[in-house]
Design a protein around this motif. Sequence first.
Motif, PDB file in Angstrom:
ATOM      1  N   UNK A   1      28.100   4.151   6.112  1.00 48.57           N
ATOM      2  CA  UNK A   1      29.192   4.622   5.357  1.00 48.57           C
ATOM      3  C   UNK A   1      30.398   4.901   6.264  1.00 48.57           C
ATOM      4  N   UNK A   2      30.582   4.099   7.389  1.00 46.97           N
ATOM      5  CA  UNK A   2      31.635   4.414   8.262  1.00 46.97           C
ATOM      6  C   UNK A   2      32.554   3.310   8.625  1.00 46.97           C
ATOM      7  N   UNK A   3      33.771   3.492   8.771  1.00 45.24           N
ATOM      8  CA  UNK A   3      34.548   2.203   9.327  1.00 45.24           C
ATOM      9  C   UNK A   3      35.179   2.749  10.661  1.00 45.24           C
ATOM     10  N   UNK A   4      35.752   1.638  11.632  1.00 39.21           N
ATOM     11  CA  UNK A   4      36.451   2.278  12.975  1.00 39.21           C
ATOM     12  C   UNK A   4      37.766   2.566  12.798  1.00 39.21           C
ATOM     13  N   UNK A   5      38.179   3.442  13.491  1.00 41.81           N
ATOM     14  CA  UNK A   5      39.639   4.126  13.497  1.00 41.81           C
ATOM     15  C   UNK A   5      40.030   3.838  15.089  1.00 41.81           C
ATOM     16  N   UNK A   6      40.817   3.058  15.263  1.00 47.30           N
ATOM     17  CA  UNK A   6      41.604   3.026  16.627  1.00 47.30           C
ATOM     18  C   UNK A   6      42.914   4.038  16.386  1.00 47.30           C
ATOM     19  N   UNK A   7      42.894   4.837  17.349  1.00 51.03           N
ATOM     20  CA  UNK A   7      44.068   5.901  17.545  1.00 51.03           C
ATOM     21  C   UNK A   7      44.888   5.347  18.576  1.00 51.03           C
ATOM     22  N   UNK A   8      46.211   5.305  18.151  1.00 51.84           N
ATOM     23  CA  UNK A   8      47.042   4.954  19.151  1.00 51.84           C
ATOM     24  C   UNK A   8      48.369   5.835  18.986  1.00 51.84           C
ATOM     25  N   UNK A   9      48.915   5.992  20.210  1.00 52.76           N
ATOM     26  CA  UNK A   9      50.309   6.851  20.329  1.00 52.76           C
ATOM     27  C   UNK A   9      51.436   6.238  19.543  1.00 52.76           C
ATOM     28  N   UNK A  10      51.865   6.794  18.648  1.00 50.91           N
ATOM     29  CA  UNK A  10      53.004   6.377  17.804  1.00 50.91           C
ATOM     30  C   UNK A  10      54.079   5.957  18.455  1.00 50.91           C
ATOM     31  N   UNK A  11      54.344   6.518  19.593  1.00 51.70           N
ATOM     32  CA  UNK A  11      55.694   6.139  20.341  1.00 51.70           C
ATOM     33  C   UNK A  11      55.451   4.883  21.179  1.00 51.70           C
ATOM     34  N   UNK A  12      54.421   5.130  22.139  1.00 54.62           N
ATOM     35  CA  UNK A  12      54.006   4.118  23.113  1.00 54.62           C
ATOM     36  C   UNK A  12      53.037   2.867  22.893  1.00 54.62           C
ATOM     37  N   UNK A  13      52.433   3.190  21.718  1.00 53.15           N
ATOM     38  CA  UNK A  13      51.362   2.325  21.394  1.00 53.15           C
ATOM     39  C   UNK A  13      50.203   2.162  22.156  1.00 53.15           C
ATOM     40  N   UNK A  14      50.032   3.330  23.335  1.00 53.78           N
ATOM     41  CA  UNK A  14      48.852   3.251  24.179  1.00 53.78           C
ATOM     42  C   UNK A  14      47.543   3.558  23.140  1.00 53.78           C
ATOM     43  N   UNK A  15      46.550   3.084  23.363  1.00 45.86           N
ATOM     44  CA  UNK A  15      45.216   3.332  22.752  1.00 45.86           C
ATOM     45  C   UNK A  15      44.922   4.489  23.372  1.00 45.86           C
ATOM     46  N   UNK A  16      44.751   5.663  22.364  1.00 46.80           N
ATOM     47  CA  UNK A  16      44.157   6.904  22.580  1.00 46.80           C
ATOM     48  C   UNK A  16      42.725   7.182  22.768  1.00 46.80           C
ATOM     49  N   UNK A  17      42.112   6.681  21.454  1.00 50.34           N
ATOM     50  CA  UNK A  17      40.614   6.747  21.316  1.00 50.34           C
ATOM     51  C   UNK A  17      40.249   5.953  20.351  1.00 50.34           C
TER      52      UNK A  17
END
Length: 125
Positions: free
Chosen positions: A23-39
């Motif tokens: 019941x899960x899906x993957x969520x990649x979190x990025x900084x909206x300005x730098x596009x750096x992957x955060x988690x």
Amino acid sequence: MTTPTKADRENGSRFLPKFDDNGLLTAVIVDHETQQVLMVGFMDQEAIDQTLTTKLAHFHSRSRGKLWQKGETSGNVLRVQDILVDCDQDALVIKCEASGPTCHTGVTSCMYRRLEDGQLTPIDT
């Protein structure tokens, strides 16, 4: 409602998340300005609903088996700016504004090491 088809997910305009067997899906979190992957986190329907309602990133904790809001204890919340959905709707990229370090170790990003020749090497985040 009938089960969404591949065409519904790939060509339609409706959000039809395709969850895995847990019941899960993957969520990649990025900084909206730098596009750096955060988690990287996992979301169930409840986490998606809470994220859409509050505009604060929520996830499903696999270890605790429950909903959690990023920053609920540290105060380092992730304010959602944009949500991108992949072609078959089983993964999200969520662009956020972080109010502090994203990683529980105190660094900006959970992705603070690079794999080089079988070893982990710290990188600037």
